[in-house]
Design a protein around this motif. Structure first.
Motif, mmCIF file in Angstrom:
data_model
loop_
_atom_site.group_PDB
_atom_site.id
_atom_site.type_symbol
_atom_site.label_atom_id
_atom_site.label_comp_id
_atom_site.label_asym_id
_atom_site.label_seq_id
_atom_site.Cartn_x
_atom_site.Cartn_y
_atom_site.Cartn_z
ATOM 1 N N ASP A 129 0.837 -1.190 0.000
ATOM 2 C CA ASP A 129 0.000 0.000 0.000
ATOM 3 C C ASP A 129 0.882 1.254 0.000
ATOM 4 O O ASP A 129 1.983 1.265 0.542
ATOM 5 C CB ASP A 129 -0.883 -0.024 1.251
ATOM 6 C CG ASP A 129 -1.964 1.032 1.230
ATOM 7 O OD1 ASP A 129 -2.038 1.797 0.257
ATOM 8 O OD2 ASP A 129 -2.741 1.078 2.205
ATOM 9 N N ASP A 130 0.391 2.339 -0.634
ATOM 10 C CA ASP A 130 1.162 3.586 -0.705
ATOM 11 C C ASP A 130 1.532 4.106 0.673
ATOM 12 O O ASP A 130 2.640 4.619 0.880
ATOM 13 C CB ASP A 130 0.366 4.663 -1.457
ATOM 14 C CG ASP A 130 0.307 4.383 -2.948
ATOM 15 O OD1 ASP A 130 1.194 3.663 -3.445
ATOM 16 O OD2 ASP A 130 -0.619 4.888 -3.612
ATOM 17 N N GLU A 131 0.640 3.973 1.630
ATOM 18 C CA GLU A 131 0.912 4.447 2.985
ATOM 19 C C GLU A 131 2.088 3.699 3.607
ATOM 20 O O GLU A 131 2.949 4.287 4.247
ATOM 21 C CB GLU A 131 -0.347 4.276 3.847
ATOM 22 C CG GLU A 131 -0.207 4.802 5.254
ATOM 23 C CD GLU A 131 -1.493 4.593 6.049
ATOM 24 O OE1 GLU A 131 -1.384 4.182 7.213
ATOM 25 O OE2 GLU A 131 -2.579 4.849 5.489
ATOM 26 N N VAL A 133 4.501 2.074 1.918
ATOM 27 C CA VAL A 133 5.710 2.432 1.172
ATOM 28 C C VAL A 133 6.201 3.810 1.590
ATOM 29 O O VAL A 133 7.408 4.023 1.783
ATOM 30 C CB VAL A 133 5.465 2.359 -0.350
ATOM 31 C CG1 VAL A 133 6.652 2.900 -1.125
ATOM 32 C CG2 VAL A 133 5.159 0.930 -0.766
ATOM 33 N N ASP A 134 5.294 4.766 1.738
ATOM 34 C CA ASP A 134 5.690 6.107 2.183
ATOM 35 C C ASP A 134 6.328 6.061 3.570
ATOM 36 O O ASP A 134 7.310 6.761 3.832
ATOM 37 C CB ASP A 134 4.486 7.052 2.200
ATOM 38 C CG ASP A 134 4.003 7.411 0.796
ATOM 39 O OD1 ASP A 134 4.800 7.253 -0.157
ATOM 40 O OD2 ASP A 134 2.837 7.838 0.661
ATOM 41 N N GLY A 135 5.796 5.246 4.457
ATOM 42 C CA GLY A 135 6.370 5.100 5.791
ATOM 43 C C GLY A 135 7.778 4.526 5.738
ATOM 44 O O GLY A 135 8.671 4.976 6.458
ATOM 45 N N MET A 137 9.857 4.752 3.177
ATOM 46 C CA MET A 137 10.718 5.785 2.599
ATOM 47 C C MET A 137 11.054 6.865 3.633
ATOM 48 O O MET A 137 12.188 7.332 3.690
ATOM 49 C CB MET A 137 10.064 6.406 1.360
ATOM 50 C CG MET A 137 9.932 5.446 0.193
ATOM 51 S SD MET A 137 11.503 4.722 -0.315
ATOM 52 C CE MET A 137 12.347 6.163 -0.912
ATOM 53 N N ASP A 138 10.068 7.263 4.439
ATOM 54 C CA ASP A 138 10.327 8.254 5.491
ATOM 55 C C ASP A 138 11.350 7.731 6.492
ATOM 56 O O ASP A 138 12.249 8.457 6.915
ATOM 57 C CB ASP A 138 9.034 8.636 6.208
ATOM 58 C CG ASP A 138 8.093 9.453 5.333
ATOM 59 O OD1 ASP A 138 8.571 10.033 4.329
ATOM 60 O OD2 ASP A 138 6.887 9.506 5.661
ATOM 61 N N ARG A 141 14.801 7.824 4.856
ATOM 62 C CA ARG A 141 15.331 9.190 4.794
ATOM 63 C C ARG A 141 15.805 9.659 6.166
ATOM 64 O O ARG A 141 16.837 10.303 6.298
ATOM 65 C CB ARG A 141 14.269 10.139 4.238
ATOM 66 C CG ARG A 141 14.070 9.982 2.752
ATOM 67 C CD ARG A 141 13.080 11.022 2.212
ATOM 68 N NE ARG A 141 12.721 10.668 0.866
ATOM 69 C CZ ARG A 141 11.548 10.166 0.485
ATOM 70 N NH1 ARG A 141 10.593 9.983 1.382
ATOM 71 N NH2 ARG A 141 11.324 9.871 -0.763
#
Length: 163
Positions: A129-131, A133-135, A137-138, A141
């Protein structure tokens, strides 16, 4: 972290011993023993995948059901096959158009594990899920901030003019 390495090394050692035992069982043609050792190697490899998941103690939490389920299904399947199959028998009893040992093989060694894979695909449906994947990636970073990473620094090209 030390506990994780010790647990990982222990589990990998057990898997190595299982692999060696599989070679010995095949060499002495102990195929029934080989099939049960193969169950251990297969489900042990699945459990080993969870060790690298995080820095905690060995935790097979997302794989508990899969490891236990596949162990039971494979053990039942191989037991059924070895009890129902005999190379000297030429006349088999059939169920659903298959010899009973073959039916046990198809159901326990192929069908149920595939259904287990579908089950886990639905249980972990949000894994891409995009959520999520974004987590990830965050988190990546955040981990990279303040560090000197060789591939993240820009290098100016040398013009090559030696004149």
């Amino acid at each position: 972290m030390v506990e994780t390495h010790g647990t990982r090394n222990t589990l990998m050692g057990v898997l190595a011993l299982l692999a060696a035992a599989l070679l010995v069982a095949a060499a002495v043609q102990a195929y029934r023993v080989f099939s049960y050792l193969a169950i251990g190697l297969l489900v042990g490899s699945i459990a080993a995948a969870s060790i690298e998941r995080n820095a905690s103690e060995l935790n097979v939490a997302p794989y508990n059901g899969l490891v236990v389920g596949w162990t039971v299904v494979f053990a039942a399947g191989f037991t059924g096959i070895w009890l129902l199959w005999n190379p000297s028998v030429t006349s088999y009893s059939y169920v659903l158009g298959l010899p009973t040992a073959t039916l046990v093989y198809v159901v326990c060694i192929w069908l149920l594990p595939i259904l287990g894979a579908f089950y886990y695909a639905f249980v972990f449906a949000r894994i891409g899920d995009d959520e999520v994947v974004d987590g990830i990636m965050d988190d990546a970073r955040e981990a990279q901030r303040g560090r000197s990473l060789p591939l993240s620094t820009r290098v100016e090209a040398d013009g090559g003019d030696d004149q």
